[in-house]
Design a protein around this motif. Structure first.
Motif, PDB file in Angstrom:
ATOM      1  N   SER A   7       0.831  -1.183   0.000  1.00 11.77           N
ATOM      2  CA  SER A   7       0.000   0.000   0.000  1.00 11.77           C
ATOM      3  C   SER A   7       0.875   1.245   0.000  1.00 11.77           C
ATOM      4  CB  SER A   7      -0.935  -0.017   1.203  1.00 11.77           C
ATOM      5  OG  SER A   7      -0.389   0.648   2.285  1.00 11.77           O
ATOM      6  N   GLY A   8       0.494   2.205  -0.826  1.00  7.25           N
ATOM      7  CA  GLY A   8       1.246   3.432  -0.954  1.00  7.25           C
ATOM      8  C   GLY A   8       2.403   3.323  -1.922  1.00  7.25           C
ATOM      9  N   VAL A   9       2.615   2.158  -2.496  1.00 12.03           N
ATOM     10  CA  VAL A   9       3.713   1.939  -3.424  1.00 12.03           C
ATOM     11  C   VAL A   9       3.150   1.395  -4.725  1.00 12.03           C
ATOM     12  CG1 VAL A   9       5.856   0.648  -3.792  1.00 12.03           C
ATOM     13  CG2 VAL A   9       5.284   1.433  -1.507  1.00 12.03           C
ATOM     14  N   TYR A  10       3.763   1.789  -5.821  1.00  9.55           N
ATOM     15  CA  TYR A  10       3.347   1.241  -7.106  1.00  9.55           C
ATOM     16  C   TYR A  10       4.505   0.448  -7.699  1.00  9.55           C
ATOM     17  CZ  TYR A  10       5.765   5.491  -8.631  1.00  9.55           C
ATOM     18  OH  TYR A  10       6.679   6.495  -8.821  1.00  9.55           O
ATOM     19  N   PRO A  11       4.206  -0.475  -8.611  1.00  8.87           N
ATOM     20  CA  PRO A  11       5.273  -1.302  -9.185  1.00  8.87           C
ATOM     21  C   PRO A  11       6.297  -0.447  -9.947  1.00  8.87           C
ATOM     22  CG  PRO A  11       3.127  -2.215  -9.701  1.00  8.87           C
ATOM     23  CD  PRO A  11       2.894  -0.857  -9.109  1.00  8.87           C
ATOM     24  N   HIS A  12       7.566  -0.760  -9.784  1.00  7.53           N
ATOM     25  CA  HIS A  12       8.642  -0.066 -10.493  1.00  7.53           C
ATOM     26  C   HIS A  12       9.241  -1.029 -11.510  1.00  7.53           C
ATOM     27  CE1 HIS A  12       8.687   3.453  -7.831  1.00  7.53           C
ATOM     28  NE2 HIS A  12       8.347   2.586  -6.896  1.00  7.53           N
ATOM     29  N   GLY A  13       9.416  -0.562 -12.717  1.00  8.24           N
ATOM     30  CA  GLY A  13       9.966  -1.393 -13.782  1.00  8.24           C
ATOM     31  C   GLY A  13       9.260  -1.089 -15.087  1.00  8.24           C
ATOM     32  N   ILE A  14       9.509  -1.899 -16.076  1.00 12.32           N
ATOM     33  CA  ILE A  14       8.908  -1.722 -17.399  1.00 12.32           C
ATOM     34  C   ILE A  14       7.407  -1.977 -17.318  1.00 12.32           C
ATOM     35  CG2 ILE A  14       8.840  -2.625 -19.761  1.00 12.32           C
ATOM     36  CD1 ILE A  14      11.844  -3.345 -19.364  1.00 12.32           C
ATOM     37  N   LYS A  15       6.632  -1.078 -17.911  1.00 12.11           N
ATOM     38  CA  LYS A  15       5.168  -1.215 -17.929  1.00 12.11           C
ATOM     39  C   LYS A  15       4.670  -1.167 -19.363  1.00 12.11           C
ATOM     40  CE  LYS A  15       5.167   0.877 -13.451  1.00 12.11           C
ATOM     41  NZ  LYS A  15       4.978   2.038 -12.635  1.00 12.11           N
ATOM     42  N   LEU A  16       3.524  -1.790 -19.574  1.00 13.68           N
ATOM     43  CA  LEU A  16       2.882  -1.793 -20.886  1.00 13.68           C
ATOM     44  C   LEU A  16       1.614  -0.957 -20.841  1.00 13.68           C
ATOM     45  CD1 LEU A  16       2.981  -5.528 -22.058  1.00 13.68           C
ATOM     46  CD2 LEU A  16       3.983  -3.606 -23.265  1.00 13.68           C
ATOM     47  N   GLY A  17       1.360  -0.216 -21.907  1.00 13.94           N
ATOM     48  CA  GLY A  17       0.100   0.474 -22.094  1.00 13.94           C
ATOM     49  C   GLY A  17      -0.635  -0.192 -23.238  1.00 13.94           C
ATOM     50  N   VAL A  18      -1.950  -0.339 -23.113  1.00  9.55           N
ATOM     51  CA  VAL A  18      -2.745  -1.032 -24.127  1.00  9.55           C
ATOM     52  C   VAL A  18      -3.935  -0.169 -24.534  1.00  9.55           C
ATOM     53  CG1 VAL A  18      -4.068  -3.129 -24.666  1.00  9.55           C
ATOM     54  CG2 VAL A  18      -2.098  -3.266 -23.120  1.00  9.55           C
ATOM     55  N   ASP A  19      -4.045   0.091 -25.830  1.00  9.77           N
ATOM     56  CA  ASP A  19      -5.190   0.793 -26.390  1.00  9.77           C
ATOM     57  C   ASP A  19      -6.002  -0.225 -27.186  1.00  9.77           C
ATOM     58  OD1 ASP A  19      -6.775   3.167 -27.177  1.00  9.77           O
ATOM     59  OD2 ASP A  19      -5.977   2.742 -29.175  1.00  9.77           O
ATOM     60  N   VAL A  20      -7.198  -0.539 -26.706  1.00 14.58           N
ATOM     61  CA  VAL A  20      -8.022  -1.580 -27.314  1.00 14.58           C
ATOM     62  C   VAL A  20      -8.973  -0.966 -28.334  1.00 14.58           C
ATOM     63  CG1 VAL A  20      -9.676  -3.436 -26.878  1.00 14.58           C
ATOM     64  CG2 VAL A  20      -7.951  -2.876 -25.155  1.00 14.58           C
ATOM     65  N   GLY A  21      -8.916  -1.479 -29.558  1.00 15.55           N
ATOM     66  CA  GLY A  21      -9.839  -1.060 -30.608  1.00 15.55           C
ATOM     67  C   GLY A  21     -10.585  -2.258 -31.150  1.00 15.55           C
ATOM     68  N   THR A  22     -11.527  -2.009 -32.032  1.00 17.09           N
ATOM     69  CA  THR A  22     -12.293  -3.118 -32.597  1.00 17.09           C
ATOM     70  C   THR A  22     -11.485  -3.895 -33.634  1.00 17.09           C
ATOM     71  OG1 THR A  22     -13.237  -1.603 -34.219  1.00 17.09           O
ATOM     72  CG2 THR A  22     -14.538  -2.020 -32.227  1.00 17.09           C
ATOM     73  N   VAL A 160      -2.342   3.686  -9.478  1.00 18.27           N
ATOM     74  CA  VAL A 160      -3.511   4.356 -10.035  1.00 18.27           C
ATOM     75  C   VAL A 160      -4.310   3.390 -10.902  1.00 18.27           C
ATOM     76  CG1 VAL A 160      -2.425   6.644 -10.010  1.00 18.27           C
ATOM     77  CG2 VAL A 160      -2.219   5.210 -12.052  1.00 18.27           C
ATOM     78  N   GLY A 161      -5.540   3.772 -11.171  1.00 13.59           N
ATOM     79  CA  GLY A 161      -6.397   2.953 -12.007  1.00 13.59           C
ATOM     80  C   GLY A 161      -7.200   1.957 -11.196  1.00 13.59           C
ATOM     81  N   ARG A 162      -7.999   1.196 -11.902  1.00 19.98           N
ATOM     82  CA  ARG A 162      -8.863   0.192 -11.275  1.00 19.98           C
ATOM     83  C   ARG A 162      -8.301  -1.187 -11.579  1.00 19.98           C
ATOM     84  NH1 ARG A 162     -14.751   1.041 -13.055  1.00 19.98           N
ATOM     85  NH2 ARG A 162     -14.139  -0.082 -14.926  1.00 19.98           N
ATOM     86  N   ARG A 163      -7.871  -1.900 -10.542  1.00 19.51           N
ATOM     87  CA  ARG A 163      -7.268  -3.220 -10.709  1.00 19.51           C
ATOM     88  C   ARG A 163      -8.286  -4.206 -11.251  1.00 19.51           C
ATOM     89  NH1 ARG A 163      -2.910  -5.634  -8.013  1.00 19.51           N
ATOM     90  NH2 ARG A 163      -2.058  -3.552  -8.227  1.00 19.51           N
ATOM     91  N   VAL A 164      -7.846  -5.002 -12.213  1.00 21.38           N
ATOM     92  CA  VAL A 164      -8.687  -6.036 -12.814  1.00 21.38           C
ATOM     93  C   VAL A 164      -8.316  -7.367 -12.179  1.00 21.38           C
ATOM     94  CG1 VAL A 164      -9.245  -7.264 -14.952  1.00 21.38           C
ATOM     95  CG2 VAL A 164      -8.833  -4.795 -15.001  1.00 21.38           C
ATOM     96  N   GLN A 165      -9.296  -8.077 -11.703  1.00 16.08           N
ATOM     97  CA  GLN A 165      -9.078  -9.412 -11.144  1.00 16.08           C
ATOM     98  C   GLN A 165      -9.414 -10.441 -12.211  1.00 16.08           C
ATOM     99  OE1 GLN A 165      -7.820 -10.101  -8.188  1.00 16.08           O
ATOM    100  NE2 GLN A 165      -7.793  -7.986  -7.472  1.00 16.08           N
ATOM    101  N   ALA A 166      -8.577 -11.452 -12.329  1.00 19.03           N
ATOM    102  CA  ALA A 166      -8.901 -12.540 -13.244  1.00 19.03           C
ATOM    103  C   ALA A 166     -10.203 -13.159 -12.763  1.00 19.03           C
ATOM    104  CB  ALA A 166      -7.792 -13.583 -13.258  1.00 19.03           C
ATOM    105  N   PRO A 167     -11.152 -13.407 -13.676  1.00 15.89           N
ATOM    106  CA  PRO A 167     -12.436 -13.987 -13.263  1.00 15.89           C
ATOM    107  C   PRO A 167     -12.244 -15.305 -12.528  1.00 15.89           C
ATOM    108  CG  PRO A 167     -12.535 -13.275 -15.542  1.00 15.89           C
ATOM    109  CD  PRO A 167     -11.100 -13.158 -15.105  1.00 15.89           C
ATOM    110  N   VAL A 168     -12.943 -15.442 -11.412  1.00 18.69           N
ATOM    111  CA  VAL A 168     -12.869 -16.676 -10.627  1.00 18.69           C
ATOM    112  C   VAL A 168     -13.596 -17.769 -11.394  1.00 18.69           C
ATOM    113  CG1 VAL A 168     -13.499 -17.788  -8.459  1.00 18.69           C
ATOM    114  CG2 VAL A 168     -12.807 -15.390  -8.474  1.00 18.69           C
ATOM    115  N   GLN A 169     -12.911 -18.865 -11.581  1.00 13.15           N
ATOM    116  CA  GLN A 169     -13.484 -19.973 -12.334  1.00 13.15           C
ATOM    117  C   GLN A 169     -13.819 -21.109 -11.386  1.00 13.15           C
ATOM    118  OE1 GLN A 169     -14.135 -19.537 -15.457  1.00 13.15           O
ATOM    119  NE2 GLN A 169     -12.980 -17.653 -15.737  1.00 13.15           N
TER     120      GLN A 169
END
Length: 196
Positions: A7-22, A160-169
């Motif tokens: 808490s209060g810390v964000y991951p440090h290192g290489i990050k990916l950005g994704v722009d989703v289109g159709t 920052v942002g809203r964390r996505v959880q992998a759907p529980v199967q």
């Protein structure tokens, strides 16, 4: 590389950005210090087999990425419509595929209002003709999404942002629809590891 998400810390290192289109998915990366996001790659969408999701996971593995930001398109009033649902569905598929690959890489949805408009404007200002925009606009938009996210992380000193959880199967049959990865098998929820 420190990938702590205390808490209060964000991951440090290489990050990916994704722009989703159709039709296409744009990817961007940042340096390990999170200073500058740069366009990386454009991948064709594959809504039937989700091969594009596996390509994103492959790059996340090879880099190795410590976090992925998926742009969440909202209206100027902050409303989420069909394109936002498409981004959320994609982020869920991505989180599931990362889990399936045994990667504990957080996926966060971040506001991306006007990212594509800004990308077109930037390309135009850089002297690129409008007919050539299609080849790179998605990755430029992804760079805008990622730059916004890493700038906010630094300014706020937290994730920052809203964390996505992998759907529980579940192993039990259910009438509720579940997201399945490209292979059609369900994720093993015992390997989850993504936390808020």
């Amino acid at each position: 590389m420190d990938s702590s998400t205390d808490s209060g810390v964000y991951p440090h290192g290489i990050k990916l950005g994704v722009d989703v289109g159709t039709v296409r998915v744009g990817l961007a990366i940042c340096d390990p210090d999170g200073i500058l996001a740069t366009p990386f790659k454009t991948v064709g969408r594959d809504n039937k087999k989700n091969s594009d999701v596996r390509v994103v996971v492959k790059h996340a593995t090879e880099l190795p990425a410590v976090q992925i930001f998926v742009g969440l398109p909202r209206t100027m009033k902050g409303e989420e419509r069909a394109s936002a649902q498409m981004a959320m569905d994609y982020a869920n598929l991505l989180a599931s595929e990362l889990l399936r690959a045994g990667l504990d890489v957080p996926v966060n949805l971040v506001d991306e209002r006007l990212s594509t408009v800004t990308a077109h404007r930037n390309l135009h200002e850089a002297g690129m003709s409008s007919k050539n925009h299609r080849k790179v606009v998605d990755q430029v938009a992804a760079a805008g999404i990622l730059q916004h996210a890493i700038d906010m992380q630094k300014a706020r000193g937290t994730d920052v942002g809203r964390r996505v959880q992998a759907p529980v199967q579940s192993d039990k049959p259910s009438s509720a629809p579940t997201l399945r990865a490209a292979s059609g098998r369900e994720s093993d929820s015992s390997k989850r590891g993504l936390q808020l």
